[in-house]
Write a protein that holds these residues in place. Structure first.
Motif, PDB file in Angstrom:
ATOM      1  N   TYR A  92      -4.085  -3.131   2.500  1.00  0.00           N
ATOM      2  CA  TYR A  92      -3.168  -3.468   1.417  1.00  0.00           C
ATOM      3  C   TYR A  92      -3.928  -3.984   0.184  1.00  0.00           C
ATOM      4  CZ  TYR A  92      -0.064  -3.100   5.408  1.00  0.00           C
ATOM      5  OH  TYR A  92       0.576  -2.648   6.531  1.00  0.00           O
ATOM      6  N   HIS A  93      -3.204  -4.201  -0.895  1.00  0.00           N
ATOM      7  CA  HIS A  93      -3.751  -4.785  -2.118  1.00  0.00           C
ATOM      8  C   HIS A  93      -2.590  -5.464  -2.832  1.00  0.00           C
ATOM      9  CE1 HIS A  93      -2.180  -0.875  -3.434  1.00  0.00           C
ATOM     10  NE2 HIS A  93      -2.005  -1.422  -4.618  1.00  0.00           N
ATOM     11  N   GLU A 128       2.909  -3.842 -12.731  1.00  0.00           N
ATOM     12  CA  GLU A 128       2.009  -4.355 -11.699  1.00  0.00           C
ATOM     13  C   GLU A 128       0.929  -5.232 -12.313  1.00  0.00           C
ATOM     14  OE1 GLU A 128       0.483  -0.929  -9.658  1.00  0.00           O
ATOM     15  OE2 GLU A 128       2.275  -0.764  -8.410  1.00  0.00           O
ATOM     16  N   HIS A 151      -0.603  -7.475  -6.346  1.00  0.00           N
ATOM     17  CA  HIS A 151      -0.336  -7.490  -7.781  1.00  0.00           C
ATOM     18  C   HIS A 151       0.431  -8.756  -8.137  1.00  0.00           C
ATOM     19  CE1 HIS A 151      -1.441  -3.268  -8.213  1.00  0.00           C
ATOM     20  NE2 HIS A 151      -0.663  -2.992  -7.178  1.00  0.00           N
ATOM     21  N   CYS A 182      -4.888   2.967  -3.553  1.00  0.00           N
ATOM     22  CA  CYS A 182      -3.573   2.390  -3.225  1.00  0.00           C
ATOM     23  C   CYS A 182      -3.200   2.592  -1.757  1.00  0.00           C
ATOM     24  CB  CYS A 182      -2.499   2.975  -4.126  1.00  0.00           C
ATOM     25  SG  CYS A 182      -2.676   2.499  -5.852  1.00  0.00           S
ATOM     26  N   PHE A 222      -3.188   9.127  -2.679  1.00  0.00           N
ATOM     27  CA  PHE A 222      -2.905   7.790  -3.186  1.00  0.00           C
ATOM     28  C   PHE A 222      -4.147   6.993  -3.567  1.00  0.00           C
ATOM     29  CE2 PHE A 222       0.870   8.407  -0.246  1.00  0.00           C
ATOM     30  CZ  PHE A 222       1.758   8.704  -1.265  1.00  0.00           C
ATOM     31  N   ARG A 255       0.863  -1.176   0.000  1.00  0.00           N
ATOM     32  CA  ARG A 255       0.000   0.000   0.000  1.00  0.00           C
ATOM     33  C   ARG A 255       0.898   1.224   0.000  1.00  0.00           C
ATOM     34  NH1 ARG A 255      -2.512   1.311   5.977  1.00  0.00           N
ATOM     35  NH2 ARG A 255      -0.615   0.900   7.148  1.00  0.00           N
ATOM     36  N   TYR A 256       0.326   2.331  -0.455  1.00  0.00           N
ATOM     37  CA  TYR A 256       1.041   3.596  -0.438  1.00  0.00           C
ATOM     38  C   TYR A 256       0.560   4.352   0.779  1.00  0.00           C
ATOM     39  CZ  TYR A 256       1.831   2.717  -5.470  1.00  0.00           C
ATOM     40  OH  TYR A 256       2.168   2.198  -6.686  1.00  0.00           O
ATOM     41  N   THR A 268       6.096   2.257  -4.508  1.00  0.00           N
ATOM     42  CA  THR A 268       5.591   2.544  -5.849  1.00  0.00           C
ATOM     43  C   THR A 268       6.388   1.737  -6.858  1.00  0.00           C
ATOM     44  OG1 THR A 268       7.148   4.366  -6.123  1.00  0.00           O
ATOM     45  CG2 THR A 268       4.965   4.919  -5.218  1.00  0.00           C
TER      46      THR A 268
END
Length: 145
Positions: free
Chosen positions: A41-42, A131, A44, A36, A33, A18-19, A101
């Motif tokens: 979180y997420h 990503e 990829h 994000c 952000f 996460r950002y 990032t």
């Protein structure tokens, strides 16, 4: 002299991140952000292409020994990031450090791979980190003679 050429090797890894800037409020993080910054979180499925360049060795025909490069990519990319939460599992990307990032990840990978290749004549000249199929970052480094 033998011509310079390049070799690109692809590494795949799945990771969450996460950002977030800890010095900003949740609202500021969300504003800058967007999704994000989601607190849970997420993830990829990343595709990372690392390109190295250098003179072709007259004895082997290689820019760099492929087996050695693969070991470096396994250690510096796959083992470090695959099935990890980048913010929690990679100290350089912990809260208050680098935001994970694509740009920062590509630069970090380039630096780590180049450090491991320091004793060779090969130089990292490009990292492409995607990503997903719609977004990627190219990091091009100045070619060194």
């Amino acid at each position: 002299p033998m011509p310079r050429t390049s070799l690109t090797r692809r590494v795949l890894f799945a990771a969450a991140h996460r950002y977030r800037r800890p010095d900003w409020s949740d609202a500021e993080n969300a504003e800058v952000f967007g999704a994000c910054a989601h607190p849970h979180y997420h993830g990829h499925s990343y595709t990372c292409d690392v390109t190295v360049a250098g003179p072709v060795d007259e004895e082997t025909g290689f820019v760099v020994d492929l087996g050695f490069l693969d070991q470096v990519l396994q250690r510096e990319v796959r083992q470090r990031f695959d099935h990890r939460n980048i913010n929690l599992d990679v100290p350089e990307f912990a809260d208050g450090r680098l935001i994970p990032t694509g740009e920062n990840l590509a630069r970090f990978i380039a630096e780590r791979v180049q450090a491991a290749l320091a004793h060779t004549s090969a130089r990292v000249i490009r990292v492409h980190l995607a990503e997903d199929v719609t977004q990627g970052v190219f990091l091009a480094l100045a070619r060194q003679a």
